[in-house]
Scaffold this motif. Structure first.
Motif, mmCIF file in Angstrom:
data_model
loop_
_atom_site.group_PDB
_atom_site.id
_atom_site.type_symbol
_atom_site.label_atom_id
_atom_site.label_comp_id
_atom_site.label_asym_id
_atom_site.label_seq_id
_atom_site.Cartn_x
_atom_site.Cartn_y
_atom_site.Cartn_z
ATOM 1 N N SER A 170 0.842 -1.197 0.000
ATOM 2 C CA SER A 170 0.000 0.000 0.000
ATOM 3 C C SER A 170 0.874 1.242 0.000
ATOM 4 O O SER A 170 2.033 1.208 0.410
ATOM 5 C CB SER A 170 -0.923 0.000 1.227
ATOM 6 N N GLY A 171 0.292 2.328 -0.476
ATOM 7 C CA GLY A 171 1.015 3.595 -0.535
ATOM 8 C C GLY A 171 0.383 4.502 -1.568
ATOM 9 O O GLY A 171 -0.697 4.227 -2.101
ATOM 10 N N THR A 172 1.061 5.597 -1.860
ATOM 11 C CA THR A 172 0.559 6.499 -2.895
ATOM 12 C C THR A 172 0.612 5.799 -4.242
ATOM 13 O O THR A 172 1.405 4.876 -4.457
ATOM 14 C CB THR A 172 1.403 7.780 -2.952
ATOM 15 N N GLY A 173 -0.229 6.245 -5.154
ATOM 16 C CA GLY A 173 -0.229 5.632 -6.474
ATOM 17 C C GLY A 173 -1.377 6.114 -7.326
ATOM 18 O O GLY A 173 -1.900 7.221 -7.112
ATOM 19 N N VAL A 174 -1.747 5.280 -8.277
ATOM 20 C CA VAL A 174 -2.838 5.645 -9.187
ATOM 21 C C VAL A 174 -3.790 4.470 -9.355
ATOM 22 O O VAL A 174 -3.412 3.311 -9.177
ATOM 23 C CB VAL A 174 -2.308 6.057 -10.587
ATOM 24 N N THR A 175 -5.025 4.805 -9.707
ATOM 25 C CA THR A 175 -6.020 3.811 -10.096
ATOM 26 C C THR A 175 -6.434 4.129 -11.523
ATOM 27 O O THR A 175 -6.906 5.237 -11.810
ATOM 28 C CB THR A 175 -7.254 3.846 -9.178
ATOM 29 N N VAL A 176 -6.231 3.167 -12.396
ATOM 30 C CA VAL A 176 -6.554 3.350 -13.815
ATOM 31 C C VAL A 176 -7.781 2.505 -14.139
ATOM 32 O O VAL A 176 -7.793 1.298 -13.896
ATOM 33 C CB VAL A 176 -5.374 2.923 -14.714
ATOM 34 N N THR A 177 -8.811 3.150 -14.688
ATOM 35 C CA THR A 177 -10.019 2.429 -15.078
ATOM 36 C C THR A 177 -10.106 2.400 -16.600
ATOM 37 O O THR A 177 -10.021 3.455 -17.259
ATOM 38 C CB THR A 177 -11.287 3.098 -14.508
ATOM 39 N N MET A 178 -10.238 1.186 -17.158
ATOM 40 C CA MET A 178 -10.341 1.026 -18.607
ATOM 41 C C MET A 178 -11.671 0.350 -18.930
ATOM 42 O O MET A 178 -12.031 -0.655 -18.312
ATOM 43 C CB MET A 178 -9.181 0.184 -19.146
ATOM 44 N N ASN A 179 -12.377 0.918 -19.926
ATOM 45 C CA ASN A 179 -13.663 0.353 -20.301
ATOM 46 C C ASN A 179 -13.779 0.313 -21.816
ATOM 47 O O ASN A 179 -13.110 1.076 -22.529
ATOM 48 C CB ASN A 179 -14.808 1.176 -19.714
ATOM 49 N N ASP A 180 -14.649 -0.584 -22.278
ATOM 50 C CA ASP A 180 -14.868 -0.687 -23.723
ATOM 51 C C ASP A 180 -15.449 0.620 -24.257
ATOM 52 O O ASP A 180 -16.072 1.402 -23.522
ATOM 53 C CB ASP A 180 -15.835 -1.832 -24.034
ATOM 54 N N SER A 181 -15.268 0.844 -25.542
ATOM 55 C CA SER A 181 -15.771 2.063 -26.171
ATOM 56 C C SER A 181 -17.308 2.095 -26.115
ATOM 57 O O SER A 181 -17.976 1.076 -26.322
ATOM 58 C CB SER A 181 -15.314 2.131 -27.623
ATOM 59 N N SER A 182 -17.820 3.253 -25.827
ATOM 60 C CA SER A 182 -19.289 3.419 -25.788
ATOM 61 C C SER A 182 -19.837 3.790 -27.163
ATOM 62 O O SER A 182 -21.047 3.808 -27.383
ATOM 63 C CB SER A 182 -19.673 4.509 -24.777
ATOM 64 N N THR A 183 -18.940 4.074 -28.108
ATOM 65 C CA THR A 183 -19.355 4.403 -29.476
ATOM 66 C C THR A 183 -19.233 3.167 -30.350
ATOM 67 O O THR A 183 -18.387 2.293 -30.108
ATOM 68 C CB THR A 183 -18.473 5.525 -30.056
ATOM 69 N N LYS A 184 -20.043 3.073 -31.332
ATOM 70 C CA LYS A 184 -20.020 1.936 -32.237
ATOM 71 C C LYS A 184 -19.530 2.396 -33.598
ATOM 72 O O LYS A 184 -20.261 3.034 -34.361
ATOM 73 C CB LYS A 184 -21.419 1.315 -32.360
ATOM 74 N N GLY A 185 -18.303 2.110 -33.867
ATOM 75 C CA GLY A 185 -17.748 2.504 -35.156
ATOM 76 C C GLY A 185 -18.014 1.442 -36.200
ATOM 77 O O GLY A 185 -18.690 0.446 -35.955
ATOM 78 N N SER A 186 -17.487 1.674 -37.367
ATOM 79 C CA SER A 186 -17.656 0.710 -38.456
ATOM 80 C C SER A 186 -16.523 -0.311 -38.395
ATOM 81 O O SER A 186 -15.500 -0.088 -37.772
ATOM 82 C CB SER A 186 -17.643 1.441 -39.806
ATOM 83 N N GLY A 187 -16.720 -1.421 -39.075
ATOM 84 C CA GLY A 187 -15.678 -2.437 -39.111
ATOM 85 C C GLY A 187 -15.815 -3.435 -37.970
ATOM 86 O O GLY A 187 -16.899 -3.644 -37.409
ATOM 87 N N ASP A 188 -14.687 -4.059 -37.627
ATOM 88 C CA ASP A 188 -14.671 -5.092 -36.599
ATOM 89 C C ASP A 188 -14.942 -4.486 -35.228
ATOM 90 O O ASP A 188 -14.193 -3.642 -34.740
ATOM 91 C CB ASP A 188 -13.293 -5.781 -36.595
#
Length: 226
Positions: free
Chosen positions: A93-111
């Motif tokens: 434990s100590g100082t640091g960062v929390t990184v949150t990653m989530n899928d894109s909420s936009t639907k683009g073209s292609g795969d």
């Protein structure tokens, strides 16, 4: 007269033979003594060498016993704690960062898979954090260690053999400002994922807790495969 000469010659011959035999006996005796002395010297040297090796092994054994006793008595507690931390077997434990990653909420073209968070995306963030000096990192509560595996099985992400899902929460203990700057570095991991709409937030925190590695069965499994 002839008998006297013969007797004298025979006597002289016997005397000469006696002298020769005596000389040979003394020579053989001297050689035997020399050989015995040489063997004795060699045996003494070998014994001295064995004694020296024995003494060295005794000293080494005493040193090892002292080291073991010191560990048992906790005299190397700090070093042991550092080793356990490095192996990921203790909570950090100590100082640091929390990184949150989530899928894109936009639907683009292609795969559509291009708009999802994949194992390589998580690893890119984790590697960046370690490069910036992170002391410990976890993904959704799974501690990252030397033999940790992060991979995809279709749309499923596995960390240390455990299934995890978005949103992904990566915690890292270290200098919060440095870790944050590393992730936001121009052309870095966040910029590379931005075109796909991957949502990434970074929070600098005064207290971050990274749990200990608990998947001990994974170590045994990997050892069995080798």
């Amino acid at each position: 007269m002839i008998r006297k000469q013969y007797s004298a010659a025979l006597t002289a011959t016997c005397v000469i033979l006696g002298v020769i035999i005596g000389v040979q006996f003394n020579t053989v005796k001297q050689q035997r003594t020399t050989t015995e002395n040489q063997r004795l010297s060699e045996a003494t040297a070998a014994l001295n060498q064995l004694q020296a090796e024995h003494d060295a092994l005794l000293k080494q054994n005493e040193a090892l016993e002292k080291t073991l006793k010191d560990y048992q008595e906790g005299n190397f507690g700090e070093e042991m704690e550092q080793l356990l931390t490095f192996a990921g077997l203790t909570e950090v434990s100590g100082t640091g960062v929390t990184v949150t990653m989530n899928d894109s909420s936009t639907k683009g073209s292609g795969d559509m898979n291009a708009y999802l968070v994949h194992a390589e995306d998580l690893l890119a963030v984790v590697n960046e954090l370690y490069a910036a000096g992170a002391k410990a990192v976890s993904i959704n509560g799974q501690r990252m260690v030397g033999n940790s595996a992060v991979n995809c099985a279709g749309s499923i992400v596995m960390v240390n053999g455990v299934r995890v899902a978005a949103p992904f929460e990566i915690k890292a203990v270290g200098d919060a400002a440095v870790l944050d700057s590393a992730l936001h570095f121009p052309g870095g991991v966040i910029d590379n994922l931005a075109p796909w709409g991957i949502e990434i937030t970074v929070r600098k925190e005064t207290t971050v807790i990274v749990p200990a590695y608990t998947q001990t069965a994974l170590f045994k499994e990997k050892e069995g495969e080798e």
